[in-house]
Each structure stands twice: as C-alpha cells, then as structure tokens.
Write an enzyme that holds these catalytic residues in place. Sequence first.
Site, PDB file in Angstrom:
ATOM      1  CG  HIS A   1      -9.715  -2.585   8.614  1.00 29.80           C
ATOM      2  ND1 HIS A   1      -8.877  -3.199   9.526  1.00 29.80           N
ATOM      3  CD2 HIS A   1     -10.838  -3.340   8.577  1.00 29.80           C
ATOM      4  CE1 HIS A   1      -9.478  -4.267  10.015  1.00 29.80           C
ATOM      5  NE2 HIS A   1     -10.664  -4.379   9.468  1.00 29.80           N
TER       6      HIS A   1
ATOM      7  CG  LEU B   1      -0.440   4.258  16.565  1.00 30.43           C
ATOM      8  CD1 LEU B   1      -0.744   5.155  15.368  1.00 30.43           C
ATOM      9  CD2 LEU B   1       1.036   4.351  16.944  1.00 30.43           C
TER      10      LEU B   1
ATOM     11  CG  ASN C   1      -2.182  -0.816   0.936  1.00 26.83           C
ATOM     12  OD1 ASN C   1      -3.024  -0.429   0.133  1.00 26.83           O
ATOM     13  ND2 ASN C   1      -2.285  -1.969   1.580  1.00 26.83           N
TER      14      ASN C   1
ATOM     15  CG  MET D   1       1.176  -5.088  11.329  1.00 28.07           C
ATOM     16  SD  MET D   1      -0.581  -5.069  10.903  1.00 28.07           S
ATOM     17  CE  MET D   1      -1.108  -6.567  11.728  1.00 28.07           C
TER      18      MET D   1
END
Length: 224
Positions: A114, A98, A19, A95
Amino acid sequence: MAASHRRRVGVLISGRGSNMASLIEAAAHPTYPAEIVVVISNRPEAGGLARAAAAGIPTIVVDHTAHADREAFERELHAALVAHRAELVCLAGFMRLLTPWLIGNWEGRMLNIHPSLLPLFKGLHTHRRALEAGVRIHGCTVHYVVPEVDSGPIIAQAAVPVLPNDTEEALAARVLRQEHALYPLALSLVAQGRVRLADGRVRLEGAWDEGSALIAPRPAARER
Ligand code: GRF
C-alpha cells in the site's frame, strides 16, 4: 536455500505491474527464498501481463466483468492459485476488494503493498492526501491482508521525505522506487519464515539494527 524449498507465490495484478516486476526480478536470483509461479490479472488489458509473460511466468486472466457475481469471480481466482500450487499470494496493484471468504482461505499467507505509511491514508489517492495533510514524511507499507481494507498486520515499511515543491506524480514516483525495494524484502522475510503473527501483530525474527533516521527537512550542515 535449495531450489526445491522456495515458496511458491501467486501475484495478483490489475495494471502496469511494476511491483510484480520487482518481485519477478528478485525471485530470478537462485538464492531468493520464493518463486513466482503465476501472475493473475482481473483485467485483460493489464500491462503487467505482457511483462510477466516476457519473464516466462504463466499468466491468467480472471476477468471480474465476465463473472455473474463476486463469489464466482473469487472461486475462479482461488482455483487458479490452487491449480498452480501457490503457497503465498502477493497483491500488487490489484484493484478489486476481496471478500472475507477468499481472504480467509489465504489467512496469514496473503500480502499487499500500500502506498502510504499505514495506518495513515488507507484507501485511494494516498499521495494527494499526504500532500494535503502536509506530512513531511510519507512512504509505503507491506502488510498481511485481512477483511478490513489496508488494515492487516504490518510487515515492513519504507519512508521518503515530502519535498516543498512535490506534485502528486513526483511523490508517487519517489514512493514507488521504495515499493520496488520493499516488496521483495518483505516477501523474502515471509518466505524464510522470519515473520510470525501474534495477537494481530507481526513479530520479526532475526537481528535488526537501528538503521538511520529520516529527518525531513534534513537539517543543513550548519544547523546540525
Ligand atoms: C502501487 O503504488 C501499489 O502500492 C498500489 O498500486 C500501485 C500499483 O502499481 N497498491 P504497479 O501496478 O505495481 O506498477
């Protein structure tokens, strides 16, 4: 848009970075309204680091295992983004969870992709769970990041059919192809200032058409 007005974007990764690569590729076009100014990985072995470096993008490793606690890790992450004068942050297969502190610092300026049609299938193993649930349509979502995982205001979504003999891998690959188109589109809308947040939801500015419906299974010609 003049090159000087392109929004400065930091991309956070943990893995292969496909991505991230789609964002870098889109931003390579001079008319794209954002530029990728830094790629930061929390894992030194992330394959995406080499891909970013090959594209001439500065890369940084902020290894979470090398920090005493989450706060120290996030402070360094934040400092690296600020040092590169990032205005927006894109999580791209990042991954680590936060904390509200970091997310608060980037409120309304941090995006995530997502691999499901949110609010369905938050969390991990989305393709397996979509197959188990028997849904006929699956997809991916770009959304703003809020402290609650995979729950922020939705910016854009892409849908794909689930086919009868799909494996988790086949479905993941079909969704990923759409991710690579969707993330650059969503970032472009945000960078152009066409995405507004109101009452916890996204309002998109501009003219949109209905597009076409995705029906799964698609009716055979004789059944239409
Ligand atoms: C993608 O499926 C993304 O939606 C999810 O993690 C995966 C990352 O893949 N958050 P890549 O590192 O971008 O190739």
